[in-house]
Design a protein around this motif. Structure first.
Motif, short mmCIF file in Angstrom:
data_model
loop_
_atom_site.label_atom_id
_atom_site.label_comp_id
_atom_site.label_asym_id
_atom_site.label_seq_id
_atom_site.Cartn_x
_atom_site.Cartn_y
_atom_site.Cartn_z
N UNK A 1 0.83 -1.21 0.00
CA UNK A 1 0.00 0.00 0.00
C UNK A 1 0.86 1.25 0.00
N UNK A 2 1.92 1.16 0.76
CA UNK A 2 2.82 2.32 0.84
C UNK A 2 3.52 2.55 -0.48
N UNK A 3 3.89 1.48 -1.09
CA UNK A 3 4.51 1.62 -2.42
C UNK A 3 3.53 2.28 -3.37
N UNK A 4 2.32 1.81 -3.28
CA UNK A 4 1.28 2.38 -4.15
C UNK A 4 1.14 3.88 -3.90
N UNK A 5 1.18 4.22 -2.62
CA UNK A 5 1.03 5.63 -2.30
C UNK A 5 2.22 6.44 -2.80
N UNK A 6 3.37 5.84 -2.69
CA UNK A 6 4.57 6.49 -3.23
C UNK A 6 4.38 6.78 -4.71
N UNK A 7 3.92 5.76 -5.40
CA UNK A 7 3.70 5.90 -6.84
C UNK A 7 2.72 7.02 -7.11
N UNK A 8 1.68 7.09 -6.30
CA UNK A 8 0.71 8.16 -6.47
C UNK A 8 1.34 9.53 -6.29
N UNK A 9 2.17 9.61 -5.28
CA UNK A 9 2.84 10.89 -5.03
C UNK A 9 3.68 11.30 -6.22
N UNK A 10 4.42 10.33 -6.72
CA UNK A 10 5.27 10.62 -7.88
C UNK A 10 4.41 11.06 -9.06
N UNK A 11 3.33 10.34 -9.27
CA UNK A 11 2.46 10.69 -10.40
C UNK A 11 1.87 12.08 -10.24
N UNK A 12 1.55 12.42 -9.02
CA UNK A 12 1.01 13.77 -8.80
C UNK A 12 2.04 14.82 -9.16
N UNK A 13 3.26 14.56 -8.74
CA UNK A 13 4.33 15.51 -9.05
C UNK A 13 4.46 15.68 -10.57
N UNK A 14 4.48 14.56 -11.23
CA UNK A 14 4.67 14.63 -12.67
C UNK A 14 3.46 15.26 -13.36
N UNK A 15 2.30 14.98 -12.85
CA UNK A 15 1.14 15.55 -13.53
C UNK A 15 1.04 17.05 -13.31
N UNK A 16 1.64 17.51 -12.23
CA UNK A 16 1.65 18.96 -12.07
C UNK A 16 2.57 19.60 -13.10
N UNK A 17 3.62 18.87 -13.43
CA UNK A 17 4.50 19.36 -14.51
C UNK A 17 3.75 19.31 -15.83
N UNK A 18 3.03 18.24 -16.04
CA UNK A 18 2.25 18.12 -17.26
C UNK A 18 1.23 19.24 -17.37
N UNK A 19 0.70 19.61 -16.24
CA UNK A 19 -0.29 20.67 -16.26
C UNK A 19 0.33 21.96 -16.75
N UNK A 20 1.54 22.21 -16.31
CA UNK A 20 2.22 23.42 -16.80
C UNK A 20 2.40 23.35 -18.30
N UNK A 21 2.78 22.17 -18.76
CA UNK A 21 2.95 22.00 -20.20
C UNK A 21 1.64 22.28 -20.92
N UNK A 22 0.57 21.74 -20.39
CA UNK A 22 -0.73 21.93 -21.02
C UNK A 22 -1.13 23.40 -21.00
N UNK A 23 -0.85 24.01 -19.87
CA UNK A 23 -1.18 25.43 -19.74
C UNK A 23 -0.49 26.25 -20.82
N UNK A 24 0.81 26.04 -20.94
CA UNK A 24 1.51 26.87 -21.92
C UNK A 24 1.12 26.51 -23.34
N UNK A 25 0.77 25.26 -23.56
CA UNK A 25 0.27 24.89 -24.88
C UNK A 25 -1.03 25.62 -25.18
#
Length: 346
Positions: free
Chosen positions: A194-218
DNA sequence: CCACATGATTGCGT
DNA sequence: ACGCAATCATGTGG
């Protein structure tokens, strides 16, 4: 025995899955300062992590082995379990942040509508064309202008997809790496799936916030592109001579009431190869400009009056005719100066 | 380059 | 919805 604490430290950077501080550890490792660290190239971070693990690999392996074989190891494991139980309990709930991705949805929808995201060439260009047609409303106009627009849009699209792919790949690599590390460490200390899963979620959140910036500027880029290419004002073309003649002919032959009906507009639009709203615009402009300065349009009025007189004459074999600048049409005795504030203009 | 012509947009009133 | 009036931004001829 001071061997063990040091060993734990060697892995602490990535190993503290249960701690909220993990997300902060990443930028810390890069040496960047808090908020800005996130923006730093993920590649750098990955590289550093790789380097760290590579450098200490042999040594770590040896130490790990030593630890695993140590007689006190089970005891240590139990202690770690206890600690974990406490910390995990205290952390629970604090970590539950519902990410408000309403904005992300909006961006996604817009990118989809603009044909930037979504299915590859086929559906994408269709959506783009639809969007362009809808916003411009220029039906049968020359499509050469749109091709330029489309080319730029494709360019944006490509950049967007390349970047997105890059981020996704980096995210996957990073996730895999972290998961491997966690699995590895779970032999030494307690880490639940479960903790691993949560870690993965955290990582994904971080990356998706970067993606959001990309989408914003696009999105911004697309908006700018649209305003530059689809704002008809910037791409104004004068109507061709024939269209202008047809419009003027109608205007001056209906001078007493220069308000074409819906059907008349439709026909004029067809004859001139322009849209109905362009016809409306033209008449709107014409009426106001004519009214403002009748004198300036007198000559033009006479020309068209003569023209319609001639055509009227030819139709009716030969009527009274021959008076050129004066009278053909609807009773409102009109040569230009007499333009009457008929029903509307006042 | 300038001044004017012209198609389109915007704000307002009806 | 439509028209008017003002205005914008480009096109065009000198």
């Amino acid at each position: 025995m001071d061997d063990q604490p040091r060993l734990m430290h060697a892995h602490a950077a990535v190993g503290m899955s249960g701690h909220p501080g993990l997300s902060q550890h990443i930028p810390d490792n890069t040496g960047a300062t808090d908020g800005d660290g996130r923006k730093q190239d993920i590649g750098d971070i990955l590289q550093q992590i790789m380097t760290i693990t590579d450098q200490s690999l042999d040594e770590a392996q040896a130490r790990k082995h030593a630890l695993n074989c140590h007689r006190m190891k089970p005891a240590l494991f139990n202690v770690l379990c206890d600690v974990k139980e406490k910390t995990v309990l205290s952390i629970r709930g604090a970590q539950e942040e519902e990410s408000p991705d309403a904005q992300l949805m909006r961006l996604d929808n817009m990118l989809l509508a603009e044909g930037v995201s979504g299915p590859e060439k086929g559906g994408g260009s269709a959506a783009a064309a639809a969007a362009a047609a809808a916003s411009a409303g220029v039906g049968a106009d020359n499509s050469t202008e749109h091709s330029d627009y489309r080319a730029k849009l494709t360019q944006i699209r490509q950049i967007y997809h390349t970047e997105l792919e890059k981020y996704e790949q980096a995210c996957n690599e990073f996730t895999t790496h972290v998961m491997n590390l966690l699995r590895e460490q779970s032999r030494t200390r307690p880490i639940s799936p479960k903790e691993i899963e949560r870690m993965v979620n955290i990582i994904h959140r971080k990356f998706s916030s970067i993606q959001m910036q990309l989408k914003q500027s696009t999105c911004e880029a697309v908006m700018i592109l649209r305003s530059r290419f689809l704002d008809a004002r910037r791409k104004r073309r004068n109507f061709n001579k024939q269209a202008t003649e047809i419009l003027n002919e109608y205007f001056y032959s209906h001078l007493s009431n220069p308000y074409p009906s819906e059907e008349a507009k439709e026909e004029l639009a067809k004859k001139c190869s322009i849209t109905m709203s362009q016809v409306s615009n033209w008449f709107g402009n014409k009426r106001i400009r004519y009214k403002k300065n009748i004198g300036k349009f007198q000559e033009e009025a006479n020309i068209y009056a003569a023209r319609t007189a001639v055509s009227a004459a030819s139709v009716s074999a030969h009527g009274s005719q021959t008076n050129s600048p004066s009278t053909p049409n609807s009773a409102g005795g009109y040569p230009s100066p007499c333009y009457q504030p008929d029903r509307r203009i006042q």
